[in-house]
Design an enzyme around this catalytic site. Sequence first.
Site, PDB file in Angstrom:
ATOM      1  N   PRO A  94      27.222  15.412   8.472  1.00  0.00           N
ATOM      2  CG  PRO A  94      26.135  14.785  10.461  1.00  0.00           C
ATOM      3  CD  PRO A  94      26.127  15.819   9.369  1.00  0.00           C
ATOM      4  N   GLY A  98      22.706   9.100   9.279  1.00  0.00           N
ATOM      5  CA  GLY A  98      21.272   9.032   9.004  1.00  0.00           C
ATOM      6  C   GLY A  98      20.698  10.306   8.426  1.00  0.00           C
ATOM      7  CG  ASP A 145      18.445   8.531   2.516  1.00  0.00           C
ATOM      8  OD1 ASP A 145      17.366   8.381   3.115  1.00  0.00           O
ATOM      9  OD2 ASP A 145      19.551   8.388   3.057  1.00  0.00           O
TER      10      ASP A 145
HETATM   11  O1  PMV Z   1      20.390   5.920   7.477  1.00  0.00           O
HETATM   12  P1  PMV Z   1      19.828   6.595   6.272  1.00  0.00           P
HETATM   13  O2  PMV Z   1      19.651   8.041   6.413  1.00  0.00           O
HETATM   14  O3  PMV Z   1      20.514   6.226   4.996  1.00  0.00           O
HETATM   15  O4  PMV Z   1      18.317   6.099   6.127  1.00  0.00           O
HETATM   16  C1  PMV Z   1      18.040   4.791   5.822  1.00  0.00           C
HETATM   17  C2  PMV Z   1      16.581   4.534   5.836  1.00  0.00           C
HETATM   18  C3  PMV Z   1      16.256   3.052   5.871  1.00  0.00           C
HETATM   19  O5  PMV Z   1      14.840   2.953   5.814  1.00  0.00           O
HETATM   20  C4  PMV Z   1      16.746   2.406   7.158  1.00  0.00           C
HETATM   21  C5  PMV Z   1      16.876   2.306   4.707  1.00  0.00           C
HETATM   22  C6  PMV Z   1      16.249   2.625   3.355  1.00  0.00           C
HETATM   23  O6  PMV Z   1      16.846   2.240   2.360  1.00  0.00           O
HETATM   24  O7  PMV Z   1      15.154   3.213   3.302  1.00  0.00           O
END
Ligand code: PMV
Length: 314
Positions: A94, A98, A145
């Site tokens: 999705p 996150g 990520d």
């Molecule tokens: O929302 P996602 O899966 O892209 O995760 C972001 C993680 C954060 O710590 C909020 C931002 C980051 O750049 O690490």
Amino acid sequence: MLERSAPGKVILCGEHSVVYGRPAIAVPVAGLRARAQIEPARGGLRIVAADLGEEFWLRDAPVEQPLAALARLTLEHLTAAEPDARLTVHSELPIAAGLGSGAAVSVAVARALVAFLGHELGAKAVSTLAYEVEKIHHGTPSGIDNTVIAWEQPVYFVKGAAPEVFTVSAPFWLLIANSGIPSLTREAVQGVRQRRDAERACYTAYFARMGQLADAARQTISAGDITALGPLLDENHTLLRQLGVSLPALDRLVASARAAGALGAKLTGGGMGGNVIALVCVERKAAVAEALRQAGAVQVWETLVKEDGLPPRH
Ligand code: PMV
């Protein structure tokens, strides 16, 4: 036709605090993947974003188009000319949830293009290419990520440092429940920054505690003490609420998972929507998944976090 893929990811501990230099832990989600297929064609590189119903020539795409940006960076890195090919991208992940959909698409596309051009690139180089595109999506990404997705291993991550792959002594199950509410990481990160600038001492303490939780989580996972991991996830969720990135819908999912017997639960990723994760023993897996659906989850996936992570699957 040649195909390469990349997994999604979940952050177990340390989202947001990782942006401020604290450690975080993330694991790949093998069963949810982005795929890039590439085959010879004519007239330059034609990029097809199948899920979005869009297609375009590389030469016509604006600089900030993420797939085009990744393709250009990859060609530049290889000092290769634009190939005559059709590159089609699909994702099971999705979007804005996150789960690393943007980074998974970038890694899959880089792998496909590199292989099509007869080159090889290791995880570090692929991760660096995907990081450049993460900047377009997120503004100031920590890099967690692209790292966990390119390595396809559980990682202990500190911004700016080489990722550490660590032992998972006992496999454990995670449920991933989608609230169905889009989560815009860039906005969540900006919101945290504004509140942190207004209340610096308080936020510094939150981030420090989140970093300690990530360290403790790594220890419990390495020791195979999964029961001890649950309360660490619970406390991390409480801290994320204090940062202001949870929502009543996410709190409801977390509470329902715990009430149905999860060992621990929290939101994962940027928050303000997106997914929650629940740590479950195999006996409670079905009951917790059902409780999450009853509490409003629009999708529930399960993933087994295993010893040595996952062999790269292309
Ligand atoms: O929302 P996602 O899966 O892209 O995760 C972001 C993680 C954060 O710590 C909020 C931002 C980051 O750049 O690490």
